[in-house]
Design a protein around this motif. Sequence first.
Motif, PDB file in Angstrom:
ATOM      1  N   THR A 167       0.936   3.846  -3.114  1.00 28.15           N
ATOM      2  CA  THR A 167       0.595   5.256  -2.904  1.00 28.15           C
ATOM      3  C   THR A 167       1.688   6.171  -3.455  1.00 28.15           C
TER       4      THR A 167
ATOM      5  N   ILE B 276       0.830  -1.205   0.000  1.00 30.81           N
ATOM      6  CA  ILE B 276       0.000   0.000   0.000  1.00 30.81           C
ATOM      7  C   ILE B 276       0.868   1.260   0.000  1.00 30.81           C
TER       8      ILE B 276
ATOM      9  N   SER C 221       1.276   8.935  -6.440  1.00 29.57           N
ATOM     10  CA  SER C 221       1.594  10.341  -6.188  1.00 29.57           C
ATOM     11  C   SER C 221       2.703  10.845  -7.096  1.00 29.57           C
TER      12      SER C 221
END
Length: 488
Positions: free
Chosen positions: A259, A255, A263
Amino acid sequence: MDKGLHFMFFVITTMLLLRESSQTGEKNDAEIPAVSKSDFGLLYKEGRPTLTVTTILEDPYVMVRSAELEGYCIDLLTALAAMLHFSYRVKVVGDGQYGALSPGGNWTGMVGEILRQEADIAVAPLTVTSAREEVVSFTTPFLQTGIGILLRKDTVSQEMSFFHFLAPFSKETWTGLLFAYVLTCICLFLVARLSPCEWNEPKNEENHFTFLNSLWFGAGALALQGVTPRPKALSVRVVAAVWWLFTIALLAAYIANFTALLSSGSEQLPIQTFEDLVKQRNLEFGTLDGSSTFYFFKNSKNPIHQMIYEYMDKRRDHVLVKTYQEAVQRVMESNYAFIGESISQDLAAARHCNLIRAPEVIGARGFGIATPQASPWTKKLSIAVLKLRESGDLDYLRNKWWETSCLHKSRDRWSPLQPQALGGLFLTLAIGLALGVIAAVVELSNKCRHAAGHVKKSCCSVFTEELCTRLRIKDNSRQSQETSGRAN
């Protein structure tokens, strides 16, 4: 009286003749130069030699700010002048070139001005090459660099692939995860069959941890979902607990990396090397006309480098640029990749956050101060450069002129998580599986030891029979059903 007048006339005439001869001597002496231009062109002003320094306008080496020159090379020149006690006069090169051999056999740029004795030294981002070294001398390099590729991020960003969700982990990590999952399910299946606490009557009772149920149990734990069957034996619970710990840490890493991937907004650059640049067809690429980078590819024997040179030579009027500023502007405004000095490209990527430099750097080289051949200043300047490097002044100048607000952003590049980062997690899982198997064997051994005393058999024979019964329970039940069917 007449004698006195004659004497005074004689004295005045003599003084006039002596004065005329002295003026003639001074005139003849003035016509002989004290220092010839070939002897490095030194003029003495306030007791110090004054050098004519040629340079070129390039950010951040030499820039015009408020009608004055400043930059890395200007600060370097000031430090050298303070160490060697000389004055200097800076002039920008007339043709705006670094220095290359023209078809007519003459040198252009700063190298040509030194050869024509229009300048004494050249302090600029001038690359030390063998061709230039044959006509001028170079000091110890004050900056190390190489040849890189400057790109615009949106021109090289890949479209999001169909399997983009697999990007947070590398291929090796996914392979290790699959192997760990299958191995854990097999261990769970074996331990559940070996442990007496999971089923007491192997011949009459069905074990809930079949191989398919074990696979389902492992998949459920991997998704953080509670599934049945629930383990009863200590050995099975040890294996299940270790697998739960493994999945929690693995999901946290997935995770977090996913992420960071979202981003960052981009994947790994599709153009990592010069070979990738040659194979693609979306971007044009070129370098500075007459620069050392152009002649590096021209003289290189590498097939990839030769392909790059042939491409640039055939499209010379279209892909070659005149100045570094023109190259950066063209990269920002069109589908163009600029091949040039990596240290200058790092600055461009730091100043313009939409630019990025490809990872590969070739042709390690350095920037040096050019002087005429056999000049006494070559060794003096080289020693001064070494002293500045040893004292940390060169590092200070580098940090001063390369430090920008965008510098740290250009270095934050996302990369897939490698197995080395999860090595301890895989090791913990392996140890837990081993402990679970050992616990199951101990549980089965304890039961066989008690059973051997009742049936009056050896513990090893009872352990072997129990082991075969538990591992082949389906085959035995199928054989018993076939035997009963024949009897009926």
